[in-house]
Design an enzyme around this catalytic site. Structure first.
Site: not given
Ligand code: MG
Length: 457
Positions: A104, A246, A248, A250
């Site tokens: 993340s 960010d 990833d 999400d």
């Protein structure tokens, strides 16, 4: 040397220090063995895997896939995709589970593995604990040669995801406004699909850091301090909005048309504003999320269910309540029509649609729903000390409404305080929000005073 973290939300570590191919293959084998045990009637298990752009993603994919195949599960390689894509594809492909290889918003030296069940959601706490224990106890159900899993690939994740997002907004209306948007994907997984979606929405896209190299162009968390470049670019280009994902993808943070970072809390509030106007099923948000979402819901005569922090808790409450919109204040918007995962793509589409419907700028919309001050702090405290601090804080505010489902949240007329401990380190996180900066500061200072008294004994 730091330790590998294996929590209920998966595994996270530092490549070459505590996260190795052997770690990932054993984790894959434990997950495959768990699925086999819990789905005994499934003839051949199928698990899809996606990864963000970190250079270590390929290595971890190979190891994780090997572990799953060794436990008898077939693997579908989704390639370099966003976390929400994986949550969508597990259901779309009818897989029995999924894994996302990502750390993340953590820096490049980290990577991790998040597991999802066949419904696209993280395993509930008790099941996550079983998988963790199977990994630690090395309970691996290795299969023989004939039953070994095979690996195939599927490159349709972006398209499937984009179609799902386009189905929940009026793309024609958004396109008619011809918005100019700057997208900063921090060289994570969101660049390719982000540009594609925005173009489908008729936007002129100025891409920043959209190459998916995994070499992050700035500190990857989409917070104010890390997005100076995006703010400048939006102002310079005269864009209508700036979006930051960010690594990833999400989470989404927003910059207004003047180049001002308006903060991640607004992402969910603006998305909820759009959805709840036409839908009365209410929303869900975690306890650390701004009161703006309650104000938005109240405007349309509906309510917000508050949940413990964690994407799975929010998604679960949304499913039970039949809510379309929900999420977390850190820019994580969940729209269950698209998938039960936080998704920067649907958030971009919902915010642009709201701008188009209302014919208003980001700044005007933010002004219409905003007006709180939020302060977040972190202080040392072990579990016992934190419990004592919470007790004393409750005594300090006897009239507050109390929610103890995750640490302690105290609600006042003009704001709230949320005190919670960390599962991974001996610290206490304190968040205060109030209608004036002075009040927010006072709430924080009260907890700081108590914390000092408790720590010094
Ligand atoms: Mg993330």
């Amino acid at each position: 040397m730091s330790e590998l973290i294996i929590s209920i939300s998966g595994m996270r570590g530092i490549i070459g220090e505590n996260l190795f191919p052997s770690t990932a293959s054993e984790y894959g084998c434990a997950f495959g063995s768990y699925l086999k045990k819990h789905k005994p009637d499934t003839e051949k298990l199928k698990v899809c895997i996606g990864r963000d752009s970190r250079p270590s993603g390929n290595m971890l994919f190979s190891a994780l896939a090997a572990g799953l195949c060794a436990a008898g599960a077939d693997v579908v390689d989704l390639g370099l995709v966003t976390t929400p894509c994986v949550g969508i594809m597990v259901r779309h492909l009818g897989c029995d589970g999924a894994a996302v290889i990502t750390a993340s918003h953590n820096p490049i030296e980290y990577n991790g593995i998040k597991l999802l069940l066949d419904n696209g959601m993280a395993p509930p706490k008790t099941q996550a604990e079983v998988i963790r224990q199977m990994y630690l106890d090395k309970v691996f159900g290795y299969v023989g040669s004939i039953e070994c899993g095979r690996i195939c690939s599927d490159d349709s994740a972006d398209d499937v995801h984009i179609e799902k997002v386009l189905a929940v907004v009026d793309a024609g209306l958004i396109a008619s406004r011809k918005y100019k948007v700057v997208l900063d994907s921090v060289n994570g997984a969101g660049g390719r699909i982000g540009v594609k979606l925005l173009e489908r929405l008729g936007c002129e896209v100025i891409g920043m850091n959209i190459e998916q190299t995994g070499i992050f162009a700035h500190t990857p968390e989409p917070t104010k301090d890390n997005l100076g470049g995006l703010c400048e670019q939006v102002a310079e280009a005269g864009a209508d909005a700036g979006f930051a994902q960010d690594p990833d993808a999400d989470r989404l943070a927003i910059v207004d048309e003047k180049g001002t970072y308006i903060g991640e809390e607004y992402t969910l509030a603006l998305s909820a504003f759009n959805v709840l106007e036409g839908d009365k099923s209410g929303a869900a948000a975690n306890l650390s999320t701004s009161r703006m979402i309650d104000d938005v819901a109240a405007r349309f005569g509906c309510k917000v269910i508050r949940t413990p922090v964690g994407e799975a808790n929010v998604a679960d409450a949304m499913m039970k309540n039949g809510s379309i919109i929900g999420g977390e204040g850190n820019g994580g918007v969940i729209d269950t029509r698209v998938g039960p995962v936080r998704d920067s793509l649907v958030a971009m589409a919902l915010v642009l649609e709201l701008m188009a419907k209302k014919r208003k700028t980001v700044r005007d919309l933010a002004r219409q729903i905003g007006g709180y001050e939020m302060i977040k702090t972190k202080a040392p405290a072990d579990k016992t000390q934190a419990a004592e601090i919470i007790n004393r804080a409750r005594e300090e505010f006897p009239d507050a409404e109390v929610d103890e489902s995750d640490g302690c949240r105290l609600d006042f007329d003009d704001g709230w305080l949320h005190i919670r401990t960390s599962n991974t380190e001996p610290v206490m996180r304190v968040i205060a929000e109030a209608s004036s900066p002075r009040r927010a500061k006072e709430y924080i200072e009260t907890v700081e005073r108590i914390q000092k008294q408790v720590i010094s004994g």
